[in-house]
Design a protein around this motif. Structure first.
Motif, PDB file in Angstrom:
ATOM      1  N   MET A   1     -29.474  26.927  58.057  1.00 15.14           N
ATOM      2  CA  MET A   1     -30.008  25.598  57.842  1.00 15.14           C
ATOM      3  C   MET A   1     -29.106  24.589  58.531  1.00 15.14           C
ATOM      4  N   ALA A   2     -29.721  23.685  59.266  1.00 14.51           N
ATOM      5  CA  ALA A   2     -28.962  22.607  59.897  1.00 14.51           C
ATOM      6  C   ALA A   2     -28.668  21.568  58.819  1.00 14.51           C
ATOM      7  N   ASN A   3     -27.406  21.273  58.626  1.00 15.17           N
ATOM      8  CA  ASN A   3     -27.059  20.349  57.536  1.00 15.17           C
ATOM      9  C   ASN A   3     -26.920  18.909  57.998  1.00 15.17           C
ATOM     10  N   GLU A   4     -27.233  18.635  59.259  1.00 15.98           N
ATOM     11  CA  GLU A   4     -27.215  17.269  59.808  1.00 15.98           C
ATOM     12  C   GLU A   4     -25.880  16.563  59.561  1.00 15.98           C
ATOM     13  N   GLY A   5     -24.799  17.303  59.493  1.00 19.42           N
ATOM     14  CA  GLY A   5     -23.477  16.705  59.334  1.00 19.42           C
ATOM     15  C   GLY A   5     -23.084  16.396  57.902  1.00 19.42           C
ATOM     16  N   PHE A   6     -23.906  16.791  56.930  1.00 23.33           N
ATOM     17  CA  PHE A   6     -23.568  16.553  55.532  1.00 23.33           C
ATOM     18  C   PHE A   6     -22.659  17.670  55.038  1.00 23.33           C
ATOM     19  N   PRO A   7     -21.634  17.334  54.256  1.00 26.64           N
ATOM     20  CA  PRO A   7     -20.769  18.363  53.673  1.00 26.64           C
ATOM     21  C   PRO A   7     -21.574  19.256  52.718  1.00 26.64           C
ATOM     22  N   GLU A   8     -21.208  20.510  52.666  1.00 30.34           N
ATOM     23  CA  GLU A   8     -21.946  21.472  51.839  1.00 30.34           C
ATOM     24  C   GLU A   8     -21.927  21.100  50.355  1.00 30.34           C
TER      25      GLU A   8
END
Length: 105
Positions: A1-8
């Motif tokens: 999944m691409a997290n668009e730069g959000f921390p996990e």
């Protein structure tokens, strides 16, 4: 999944926030009586178990909402914080929809 730069950990917290909201939607609406004595949403099926579950979920929802809203990631953004928060909500919602479609398909 691409997290668009959000921390996990932020994604995980938003995922939990949305899951709790879905659980709350499945609880029947609480009946109440207003200050004039008028009953609203009378529901003979409302139980103390519903009340306890609603209280537990709302308490946890407040905790998770605070966790999401004060996450240090938001401070790293120069602008467009509101747009970034909306992207996070959309990202998690779309991830959930894909997982549901995969399970049903």
């Amino acid at each position: 999944m691409a997290n668009e730069g959000f921390p996990e950990d932020l994604i995980r917290a938003e995922r939990e926030r949305q899951r709790i909201c879905q659980e709350l939607d499945r609880i029947p609406l609480r009946p109440y009586t207003d200050s004039t004595g008028t009953e609203h949403r009378p529901n003979p099926d409302w139980t103390s178990e519903h009340q306890e579950n609603e209280h537990r979920l709302r308490t946890r929802l407040r905790e998770v909402a605070i966790e999401v809203s004060i996450h240090p990631h938001w401070e790293s953004l120069d602008s467009e914080v509101v747009a970034a928060r909306m992207r996070l909500k959309r990202l998690v919602r779309e991830e959930e929809q894909r997982q549901t479609a995969t399970q049903e398909g």
